[in-house]
Scaffold this active site. Sequence first.
Site, mmCIF file in Angstrom:
data_model
loop_
_atom_site.group_PDB
_atom_site.id
_atom_site.type_symbol
_atom_site.label_atom_id
_atom_site.label_comp_id
_atom_site.label_asym_id
_atom_site.label_seq_id
_atom_site.Cartn_x
_atom_site.Cartn_y
_atom_site.Cartn_z
ATOM 1 N N ASP A 5 17.287 22.282 26.414
ATOM 2 C CA ASP A 5 16.476 21.562 27.402
ATOM 3 C C ASP A 5 15.830 20.281 26.910
ATOM 4 O O ASP A 5 14.391 20.516 27.055
ATOM 5 C CB ASP A 5 15.488 22.680 27.745
ATOM 6 C CG ASP A 5 14.826 22.610 29.259
ATOM 7 O OD1 ASP A 5 15.661 21.693 30.019
ATOM 8 O OD2 ASP A 5 14.136 23.177 29.360
ATOM 9 N N GLY A 45 9.389 25.130 34.278
ATOM 10 C CA GLY A 45 10.146 25.835 35.130
ATOM 11 C C GLY A 45 9.970 27.144 34.557
ATOM 12 O O GLY A 45 10.102 28.089 35.275
#
Length: 472
Positions: A264, A149
């Site tokens: 994350d 991402g």
Amino acid sequence: MKQPIQLLFQTFLLLLLFQHLFIKAQVFTYIDNCDSGNYTSGSQFETNLNHLLLSLTTKTPLLGFYNTTSGENPNLLYGLAQCTGRASADDCQTCLNTSSSEIIRRCPNRKGGRVGGDNDATESLIFDLETLQAATDNFVDINKLGEGGFGTVYKGKLLNGQEIAVKRLLRRYRQGMDELRNEVALVAKLQHKNLVRLLGCCLQGQEELLVYEYMPNKSLDTFLFDPIRCLLLDWKSRYKIIEGIARGLLYLHEDSRLKIIHRDLKTSNILLDGDMNPKIADFGLARLFGGDQTHASTSRIAGTFGYMAPEYAVYGKFSTQSDVFSFGVLVLEIVTGRKNAGFHESDGAIDLLTYAWQHWTEGIAHKLIDRNLNEQCIRQEVLRCVLMGLLCVQGDAAERPTMSTVVLMLNSFSSTLPIPSPPAFFIEGSQMESDVLRNNSVVNGMESSDHFNSKFKLYSLNEASITELDPR
């Protein structure tokens, strides 16, 4: 006419014309160029040389640059030393002490010569763009290791032969130069065998690049969710991976000088070295907690659905316990060999967490075990991991164990584990992603699926501990 040049010992100890911002002063690659002429050991020349080196190593750290002479003709010696202006006096002193020893070792009994100490590029925090372009063949597609991402990762090789991984940040996620430098300097201080080592960064032109140690077996998801490669992950390997991730998180949360919240944690951010040891990677979203700080909030949610703790996904609240939640998801994925994201089952389970909870409460948790493990695993050990995973994904962050408790669970099989309350998304209601969007949050992760179709509810069940691993 005598030729004084034969007795001239031009000592250029440190011509450290660094282009980099930070250095580790004790790591150097030496370049020597020694005169062929010799002097007699024990002579006045040797005495003058020792005096010269002492003067240089004493004065240069205070002045940054120092040149001096020692002795009388024909034993006159000249010396010069220089430290980079960005180096501290202590770093300069350490380097000079090492270099003065090197000039004696590399040019023994020589009447002339030069020894230069240049910093090893892999030990510096700042790389120049040309070096990384050459290392990656100008970011050619064949060297692409993967995309996420926040950017694309390329394999590279430095001139000294060391393999590296270079993350090329996407334009929309690029930070300011000072901010990224501070982040790199912060993460570079983290040293643990279960954390991927950050070697440095490049901030030049339009490029922002992060440089990591290269991990030959790539990420955990490339093994765990591949129908062929998953066969290489026996239970012993999976347990080692679970334990390694736990120890890496414990270091971030409690054992390092800095308390770091990763934010994350997912299978694609767990890299595997040549021996299949896990290393936590990608600290792009990591946050530093100072002093006694235990939690924080943000109006900008960034991460990956399927691994986000509910209090973070919906309200932007994060803490060490939000990392614990992500770890619990990882454990359940490793045991089952199935992804939480995009989970589909005919029995009505909306995600892997609900699926695991249903199996546990029905007394059939053994059916969760990845069929590829066959009979090779120790069932009680696997079921203990399932229970531990369920404890980590409880809806109430306060009920989740700390990572120190998790490590204890993994290493002390005589201890009893509490009964978990239902996982965070084990309820009926509106879609969580809609809640996130209504709260004007922005999700930067790659995965954003509608399998989270229920808003979480907090439970508080303080049941007695159990000694057996199968539920009653």
